[in-house]
Design a protein around this motif. Structure first.
Motif, PDB file in Angstrom:
ATOM      1  N   SER A 163       0.841  -1.197   0.000  1.00 58.19           N
ATOM      2  CA  SER A 163       0.000   0.000   0.000  1.00 58.19           C
ATOM      3  C   SER A 163       0.878   1.251   0.000  1.00 58.19           C
ATOM      4  CB  SER A 163      -0.907   0.005   1.237  1.00 58.19           C
ATOM      5  OG  SER A 163      -1.626   1.212   1.325  1.00 58.19           O
ATOM      6  N   VAL A 164       0.633   2.150  -0.967  1.00 61.39           N
ATOM      7  CA  VAL A 164       1.426   3.371  -1.095  1.00 61.39           C
ATOM      8  C   VAL A 164       0.479   4.569  -1.069  1.00 61.39           C
ATOM      9  CG1 VAL A 164       3.122   4.629  -2.454  1.00 61.39           C
ATOM     10  CG2 VAL A 164       3.109   2.126  -2.497  1.00 61.39           C
ATOM     11  N   GLN A 210      -6.918   8.018  -2.606  1.00 56.91           N
ATOM     12  CA  GLN A 210      -6.836   6.804  -1.822  1.00 56.91           C
ATOM     13  C   GLN A 210      -5.481   6.127  -2.026  1.00 56.91           C
ATOM     14  OE1 GLN A 210      -9.212   5.774   0.327  1.00 56.91           O
ATOM     15  NE2 GLN A 210     -10.250   7.701  -0.152  1.00 56.91           N
ATOM     16  N   PRO A 211      -5.041   5.304  -1.062  1.00 62.55           N
ATOM     17  CA  PRO A 211      -3.796   4.561  -1.261  1.00 62.55           C
ATOM     18  C   PRO A 211      -3.900   3.662  -2.494  1.00 62.55           C
ATOM     19  CG  PRO A 211      -4.514   4.430   1.028  1.00 62.55           C
ATOM     20  CD  PRO A 211      -5.638   5.041   0.264  1.00 62.55           C
ATOM     21  N   LEU A 216       2.664   4.588  -9.644  1.00 63.86           N
ATOM     22  CA  LEU A 216       2.915   5.869 -10.305  1.00 63.86           C
ATOM     23  C   LEU A 216       1.933   6.914  -9.789  1.00 63.86           C
ATOM     24  CD1 LEU A 216       4.299   7.600 -12.511  1.00 63.86           C
ATOM     25  CD2 LEU A 216       2.504   6.788 -14.088  1.00 63.86           C
ATOM     26  N   PHE A 217       2.468   8.094  -9.435  1.00 65.10           N
ATOM     27  CA  PHE A 217       1.647   9.254  -9.097  1.00 65.10           C
ATOM     28  C   PHE A 217       2.014  10.360 -10.082  1.00 65.10           C
ATOM     29  CE2 PHE A 217       2.247   6.922  -5.142  1.00 65.10           C
ATOM     30  CZ  PHE A 217       0.939   6.773  -4.709  1.00 65.10           C
TER      31      PHE A 217
END
Length: 428
Positions: free
Chosen positions: A330-331, A349-350, A360-361
């Motif tokens: 979980s990130v 959300q994670p 990826l964000f």
């Protein structure tokens, strides 16, 4: 001599007949004695569970294993007695109108003895009262009322009659709240007793209250521009809260406000702050217009696109020492608004890492971000250990080490259009 013999022969026959009858009579006597030795007697007392007062007329029933019934009723002093009960196993029940029956009792009656079993019954609740208009004198007819218990199955309805009276009868013991239902009146209790714990009778009267109305307008800092969707909350002296919301023209109406005294009105919006307004109401039925709110920019509010941009962060999660990619970690990403206090605004959300251990964000603006990676399996084990009677981690150092194996965090500063790659490693 012959005459004498004729005289005694009838007597002789009678003696023979009497002797013959003596055998069955003795057998019958023995049979009755045997039955008396196996007959049981049950006595007891029935009382009110709340007051301990004796209860008369309680039906006491013994049901045998073969279905046979023995029934009696308690006397004026609450006592009962059941005789000539064959030895065996029975179920005892007690019932009385207006009372909740206790749980059935299993009995074993043996030994040709006198047994005792007392019973207590809980009286069903009766709630009654009257409903009046705002003057406290005029009865209101046809007002529906509901009584709700803590058990969702315990709901009772009533309607007021010609003199405003209502009653709920034979209610199961529970904690009840009674409320009249009306579209054009607001009610407040006239006396205590809205909640009943199974007392035989609870009175609860109501009187209609003429509500107050508070109106006004919310504008921006220029005092002219109307602000829509502002939540207005009015708090009464007794803690009651009444709410309204502004329309497109900035106006609002809070109706149904009950009570008198000093009220507090407050307004809430996402990007504006408003000062509270004190409102004094001296008598019921007051209409107060002009309770206005002037907005000011919220220094902590952020525009919707504050964290939108063309930067991105590519996260890779591995386990040392062999750099094995970890899937399903979980990130969570958070924007750090204030460097000094590290106030974080969580973005979405994670997400979970893919089969290659990546997440990826993108679409991020320039700024500082905190990336938190959590191995949920290890965190669950850590929490389970904390809840256990004998913790697995004996000291703070061991606990910190376990936390580091479960959670890792890094802080990254992004420039506009920057694409950053970050690797987070967990110990095995």
């Amino acid at each position: 001599m012959a005459k004498f013999l004729r005289t005694i022969r009838p007597v002789h026959r009678s003696l023979v007949l009497l002797a013959a009858l003596l055998v069955p009579l003795s057998a019958i006597t023995a049979l009755h004695a045997a039955r008396a030795q196996t007959a049981e007697i049950l006595t007891g007392q029935a009382a009110d569970a709340l007051t301990s007062a004796p209860l008369a007329g309680v039906a006491i029933t013994l049901t045998g294993a073969d279905g046979g019934l023995h029934t009696t009723f308690t006397e004026a002093d609450g006592s009962y007695r059941v005789e000539a009960i064959p030895s065996g196993t029975y179920v005892l029940t007690a019932a009385l109108r207006g009372y909740t029956s206790p749980e059935p009792v299993d009995l074993i009656l043996a030994g040709a003895a006198t047994h005792r079993m007392d019973v207590t019954l809980t009286g069903m609740t009766t709630i009654a009262g009257r409903v009046f208009d705002g003057d406290g004198v005029t009865p209101l007819v046809g007002i529906p009322l509901l009584a709700r218990g803590t058990d969702s199955a315990n709901v009772y309805a009533a309607v007021t009659d010609a003199d405003g009276s209502y009653s709920f009868v034979e209610m199961k013991p529970d904690l009840y709240i009674v409320e009249p239902l009306s579209v054009d009146r607001v009610f407040a209790a006239r006396d205590a007793g809205a909640i009943s714990r199974g007392q035989p009778l609870t009175r609860f009267d109501f009187a209609a209250v003429v509500p107050n109305t508070i109106q006004g307008r919310a504008t921006g800092s220029d005092g002219t521009t109307p602000v829509a969707h502002v939540a207005v909350m009015v708090t009464a002296p007794d803690g009651g809260v009444f709410a309204g919301i502004t329309a497109a023209d900035g106006r609002y109406t809070v109706s149904g406000v009950t009570g008198t005294g000093t009220f507090t009105a407050a307004a809430y919006a996402e990007t504006l702050i408003f000062d509270e307004v004190v409102v004094n109401i001296d008598q019921p039925g007051t209409l107060i217009d002009g309770v206005d709110f002037l907005g000011a920019p919220d220094p902590l509010a952020l525009p919707e696109d504050a964290f939108s941009g063309d930067a991105s962060i590519q996260i890779t999660i591995i386990e040392t020492p062999n750099a094995v990619p970890l899937a399903g970690v979980s990130v969570q990403i958070a924007a750090l608004i204030d460097d000094e206090t590290l106030v974080a605004l969580f973005l979405g959300q994670p997400t979970l890492t893919d089969a290659d251990g990546m997440a990826l964000f993108d679409g991020l603006a320039a700024g500082r971000y905190a990336i938190t990676a959590e191995r949920t399996d290890r965190m669950d084990a850590l929490l389970a250990s904390a809840d256990a009677e004998t913790p697995q981690y004996a000291d703070e150092a061991a606990l910190d080490a376990a936390l580091n194996r479960a959670i890792q965090e890094v802080v990254i500063t992004l420039e506009a259009a920057q694409h950053e790659t970050v690797e987070i490693a967990f110990a095995p």
